[in-house]
Design an enzyme around this catalytic site. Structure first.
Site, short mmCIF file in Angstrom:
data_model
loop_
_atom_site.label_atom_id
_atom_site.label_comp_id
_atom_site.label_asym_id
_atom_site.label_seq_id
_atom_site.Cartn_x
_atom_site.Cartn_y
_atom_site.Cartn_z
N ILE A 4 -15.18 -33.75 21.90
CA ILE A 4 -16.20 -34.67 21.38
C ILE A 4 -17.62 -34.17 21.66
O ILE A 4 -17.94 -33.76 22.78
CB ILE A 4 -16.00 -36.07 22.02
CG1 ILE A 4 -14.67 -36.68 21.57
CG2 ILE A 4 -17.16 -37.02 21.67
CD1 ILE A 4 -14.48 -36.80 20.07
N GLU A 5 -18.45 -34.22 20.62
CA GLU A 5 -19.86 -33.85 20.80
C GLU A 5 -20.77 -35.08 20.87
O GLU A 5 -21.86 -34.99 21.43
CB GLU A 5 -20.32 -32.95 19.64
CG GLU A 5 -19.69 -31.57 19.68
CD GLU A 5 -20.21 -30.68 18.56
OE1 GLU A 5 -21.34 -30.89 18.07
OE2 GLU A 5 -19.46 -29.77 18.16
N ALA A 6 -20.32 -36.16 20.27
CA ALA A 6 -21.18 -37.37 20.27
C ALA A 6 -20.34 -38.62 20.54
O ALA A 6 -19.29 -38.82 19.92
CB ALA A 6 -21.90 -37.50 18.94
#
Lengths: 331, 331
Positions: A23-25
């Site tokens: 996950i990046e955000a």
């Protein structure tokens, strides 16, 4: 071979790294869409328990205290380079006002991390090349007017018209600005006939005038005991008098999500939607192609999740968001 | 052999007797149902041209003068033993208040001849045995409260709540009367969040609470130039916050007509609906099995009536109601 989606996993020291690595955000869904849950003033879910302006229902704070571990969890996610996004259907504040409020509570949130429906309304006009010489009539709060101004548009109405009276005089001519090209309707605690009349006249009489709803939440939770009319009430009133349907820019419309995707340049598959409701937060996340994390600190219990009648399964579930931190510590 | 309905007939000395002989009651449809025509304050069709309280658009009066022949025509119909009924969707006045207004204009109209939607709301509760110990919350005008009282019910709200404010305080408990068993919503120029909140809480939280709409007219004509939000706006707002649909007692609901039939003991076939709109007045009359008389003093012209695209044919048509008198004189 069974090709069904894997069952939800309890967030644990064994899978927390998988979640963080993929996950990046992290997207914090700040309100419920259904008529049973949102915090009216800030529309932030219970699991964040923030002490809000108007109802003092805790979200990040509970009573006068921060909930254990929430600020540290947000800090940890940031330290790992994760983007944090706070999405709210509430239009009464601008992003600047929200950021200020978060900051006053000791939580550092940048206004660029907040996506309110007030901002969405202004951005909708922007991406649709709304002519800057046209004006926008607002039934709703100061937040909408501020976001319009920041986007370079001229707003009319809002709180200023809260005390105006539509006089039924002998000549009966109610003047309205013919250069209004859009009416934005959001939650308005100071709704009156003057505003309804002004908005109705613009939509019905100004050629091509847009009708934009920040959101259509029927009611909002001011306390655990009571629900109060939400933006859906004011929007419906204008639907009733104009017999037109609005463009909705807040959730569940995908406009805000699409805009957010462009802005952050993060694919949905690398986003995680965090929320407390299966039928809104988790479903909305899944429909957008995000990973999903359900927390039990709001309206959903583990028994609801595990009930055979429930067919919405998040990727992960846990008690509260600080379990991310705890799981990592035990990793 | 052609079995189609006979074409409309111009009212003339040749057929006026047929009309009068076959009719026991003349029903004056006092407003348009569509969003393009009604006189907001009294909702009386243009052909009556009465000087009304709020907009000074003539109905029986034009400017400061009575329209030629209208009072005499009504007197003639009475002298021939015809019953006269004035039907209006407007709920802001009681029947007593309407009668007083008619009388102040020199037209003798008894309150029993007036069927307003305020009266219909009270009668709906009566015929449905609404318990007298329960209360009724009113979003709308004084007329509804007066009709409720006359029918033996206790009303709350109305104009009195027009200046009240729903405070978003820290404890957020908005008290409402748990004994409210019905909410009546009508046209309300003093609509505010307090009333919306009160009505919403009653409908959502008081078990079995009824939601009654006087009518759902989207807008009303205050002048020829402008339309203003009608009761449909306030009703839609409550639909939006409660996500429930109301029982409508005014037109086009047949409740008022059914009640009127019982009261007057005249069969529909011996009633004549007089109006200026094909798609509301005339169609409503035909649907109820009444004879119909279209007048051209309102929104419909003879060319609209005769246009091949129009498939609604009244039994009779004429310029204005005083032509009844004129035709008889030439008989």
């Amino acid at each position: 071979m069974n090709s069904a989606k894997p069952a939800s996993q309890l967030l644990s020291p064994h899978n927390v790294r998988d979640l963080l690595d993929s996950i990046e955000a992290f997207l914090f869904d700040c309100d419920g869409l259904a008529p049973t849950h949102f915090c009216l003033p800030l529309q932030i879910p219970f699991f964040l328990q923030l002490q809000c302006d108007l109802c003092h229902l805790g979200v990040i704070w509970k009573g006068d205290k921060l909930i254990d571990g929430v600020p540290e969890t947000l800090d940890l996610l940031r330290s790992k380079g994760k983007k944090l996004v706070f999405v709210t259907n509430n239009s009464t504040k601008s992003r600047r006002q929200y950021a200020k409020k978060f900051q006053s509570l000791g939580i550092s949130v940048n206004e660029n991390e907040i996506f309110s429906s007030s901002f969405a309304a202004a951005m909708f006009l922007k991406v649709n090349s709304f002519p800057s010489e046209k004006k926008v009539y607002v039934i709703g709060g100061e937040g909408i007017l501020e976001e319009l101004q920041l986007a370079g548009f001229t707003g009319l109405g809002g709180p200023e018209d809260g005390k105006k009276i539509a006089e039924w005089k002998s000549d009966c001519l109610f003047e309205h600005d013919k250069s209004v090209g859009a009416v934005v309707v959001g939650l308005d605690p100071y709704i009156n006939y003057y505003k309804l009349q002004y908005g109705t006249l613009c939509i019905r009489e100004n050629p091509g005038c847009l009708f934009i709803a920040t959101n259509r939440d029927a009611v909002g939770h001011m306390t655990d005991l009571q629900e109060w009319p939400g933006a859906g009430c004011m929007v419906a009133a204008i639907c009733g008098s104009t017999q037109k349907e609005p463009v909705v820019v807040g959730k569940p419309s995908t406009f805000m999500m699409e805009f957010l995707l462009q802005k952050f340049d993060v694919p949905c598959s690398k986003m995680c939607m965090v929320g407390d409701r299966l039928d809104t937060d988790i479903l909305f996340g899944q429909n957008s192609g995000c990973k999903t994390l359900l927390v039990f600190s709001g309206v959903t219990t583990e028994s609801i999740l595990q009930d055979p009648s429930n067919n919405i399964q998040p990727d992960y579930f846990t008690d509260k968001i600080s379990d991310i931190l705890k799981s990592l510590e035990h990793n």
